[in-house]
Structure formats: C-alpha cells, structure tokens
Design a protein around this motif. Structure first.
Motif, PDB file in Angstrom:
ATOM      1  N   GLU A  24      10.684   9.485  -1.058  1.00 22.15           N
ATOM      2  CA  GLU A  24      11.879  10.324  -0.893  1.00 22.15           C
ATOM      3  C   GLU A  24      12.985   9.449  -0.307  1.00 22.15           C
ATOM      4  N   PRO A  25      14.247   9.817  -0.506  1.00 24.82           N
ATOM      5  CA  PRO A  25      15.354   9.014   0.055  1.00 24.82           C
ATOM      6  C   PRO A  25      15.235   8.791   1.564  1.00 24.82           C
ATOM      7  N   ALA A  26      14.769   9.778   2.299  1.00 27.30           N
ATOM      8  CA  ALA A  26      14.625   9.621   3.751  1.00 27.30           C
ATOM      9  C   ALA A  26      13.539   8.587   4.075  1.00 27.30           C
ATOM     10  N   GLN A  27      12.465   8.549   3.292  1.00 27.54           N
ATOM     11  CA  GLN A  27      11.402   7.574   3.503  1.00 27.54           C
ATOM     12  C   GLN A  27      11.887   6.164   3.204  1.00 27.54           C
ATOM     13  N   VAL A  28      12.670   6.032   2.129  1.00 26.81           N
ATOM     14  CA  VAL A  28      13.239   4.722   1.783  1.00 26.81           C
ATOM     15  C   VAL A  28      14.114   4.228   2.926  1.00 26.81           C
ATOM     16  N   ALA A  29      14.961   5.113   3.451  1.00 24.49           N
ATOM     17  CA  ALA A  29      15.855   4.744   4.548  1.00 24.49           C
ATOM     18  C   ALA A  29      15.065   4.350   5.796  1.00 24.49           C
ATOM     19  N   ALA A  30      13.985   5.092   6.093  1.00 25.78           N
ATOM     20  CA  ALA A  30      13.178   4.796   7.279  1.00 25.78           C
ATOM     21  C   ALA A  30      12.474   3.447   7.148  1.00 25.78           C
ATOM     22  N   ILE A  31      11.910   3.155   5.983  1.00 28.46           N
ATOM     23  CA  ILE A  31      11.233   1.871   5.772  1.00 28.46           C
ATOM     24  C   ILE A  31      12.229   0.719   5.865  1.00 28.46           C
TER      25      ILE A  31
ATOM     26  N   LEU B  72       0.822  -1.210   0.000  1.00 28.34           N
ATOM     27  CA  LEU B  72       0.000   0.000   0.000  1.00 28.34           C
ATOM     28  C   LEU B  72       0.860   1.264   0.000  1.00 28.34           C
ATOM     29  N   ARG B  73       1.911   1.271   0.824  1.00 31.77           N
ATOM     30  CA  ARG B  73       2.765   2.458   0.889  1.00 31.77           C
ATOM     31  C   ARG B  73       3.512   2.665  -0.414  1.00 31.77           C
ATOM     32  N   LEU B  74       4.039   1.616  -0.996  1.00 35.52           N
ATOM     33  CA  LEU B  74       4.774   1.749  -2.252  1.00 35.52           C
ATOM     34  C   LEU B  74       3.847   2.109  -3.403  1.00 35.52           C
TER      35      LEU B  74
END
Length: 192
Positions: A171-178, A163-165
C-alpha cells in the motif's frame, strides 16, 4: 543485469566465471589460483574449485557445520567476503559425495562435518594450492575491509526487503514507511 550465454561444453560456476571443462579457460590457458582483473575491477578472491579446497581446509582444522564455515571464511576475510549458504551447502554435499568429509555428530538440526582420511590425503596432495587460498583470504582480511557485523547487517536489510517485497503489493503508506526507515538509517549512518 547482464545475461550471459554459454556455448555447448561450457558451464557456469557460482562465482560468475565461464569455464570450458576442467580448470582451463575457454582458450586453454590455465587460470586456477590466479587473480584476474576484469574491466578494471579487482580480481575475484576465489576461482573455480577454490571454495571446495577452502572448505575442506577449514574442516581439517576442526569439525564444522555449514554456518561455522561461512563465519570462519567471513572472519578470515575481515568481513570483506562471505560465501552464501547457496554456495557452501552444495560444496559440503559434493565433498561428502567425494568421500572427503563425513557427517559426524549433530549439533541440534545442524550436521557437523569432519574430514576423512581420503580428504586428508587429497588436501595433503594439494597443500600448496590450499595454502595460497588461505593466504589470499588472510591478505584480504589484513586490508581492513568492512567489519563482519556491518556486512551481516547489510545482508539482513537486503534479505528483509526482499522477503517483504516478495509477500505482495504494498500500500502507499507501507511504501512510504519502508522508504522512511531506509532514509533514517542512511542519515544515522552518515552522522556516525
């Protein structure tokens, strides 16, 4: 991902089997109710038509709605198998169209299905096959597969990621957080 091409007259069922018409395989051999081995993998739990019979047998025990059926199958299989709503709800529709079940009372937004006399007669005529399916499910549950809670949590993680994808570019920060959240979960599981 492997793509399959089907020849004229073949159809695809929700469990990934290729079938010619009816309950016979492409070479005419009867395969209903048998557990096959494909490429060394264990055989499938349910063959073509088995889910319909299993759902009807569960409704014969007590009126149920779709979610109850999914949970009942998952519990009987010891968490090792859980049918998706995308398979169960069309099966309920088909059983209703065949006259084997009917909508009884409603529990809020959920339809509660009950077996009809036609469904009871059909199930009685196919009792040996229904018993074999229930026995395979019980056998799978006795083998001690993953718990239903773990299977549910795995499905929740997969669904939340999907769902999120699906909402758009990250954003790069979101990728890192996930990635960090998934890595932390993996470390926590290893330490249990």
């Amino acid at each position: 991902m492997r793509f399959r091409f089907f020849h004229r007259g073949e159809r695809h069922d929700p469990f990934g089997h290729r079938h010619a018409r009816g309950e016979f395989g492409p070479r005419g051999e009867r395969h209903h109710g048998e557990r096959h081995r494909h490429g060394g993998r264990p055989g499938r739990l349910l063959e073509h038509g088995d889910l319909r019979m299993l759902v009807l047998a569960l409704i014969a025990e007590a009126p149920r709605h779709g979610y109850d059926i999914i949970k009942a199958i998952e519990e009987r299989a010891g968490g090792a198998y859980s049918p998706s709503p995308g398979v169960v709800y069309p099966t309920l529709t088909m059983l209703e169209e065949l006259g084997h079940i009917a909508i009884g009372q409603a529990e809020g937004p959920r339809k509660l299905y009950a077996i009809t006399s036609e469904g009871e007669a059909w199930l009685a005529a196919n009792q040996a096959a229904a018993s074999a399916i229930l026995a395979r499910l019980a056998e799978l549950g006795a083998e001690g597969g993953p718990s239903p809670q773990i299977m549910r949590a795995m499905h929740n993680l997969k669904l939340s990621l999907r769902l999120r994808l699906g909402r758009g570019r990250l954003e790069p920060a979101q990728v890192a957080a996930i990635a960090a959240a998934i890595d932390a979960a993996a470390v926590a599981i290893e330490q249990v």
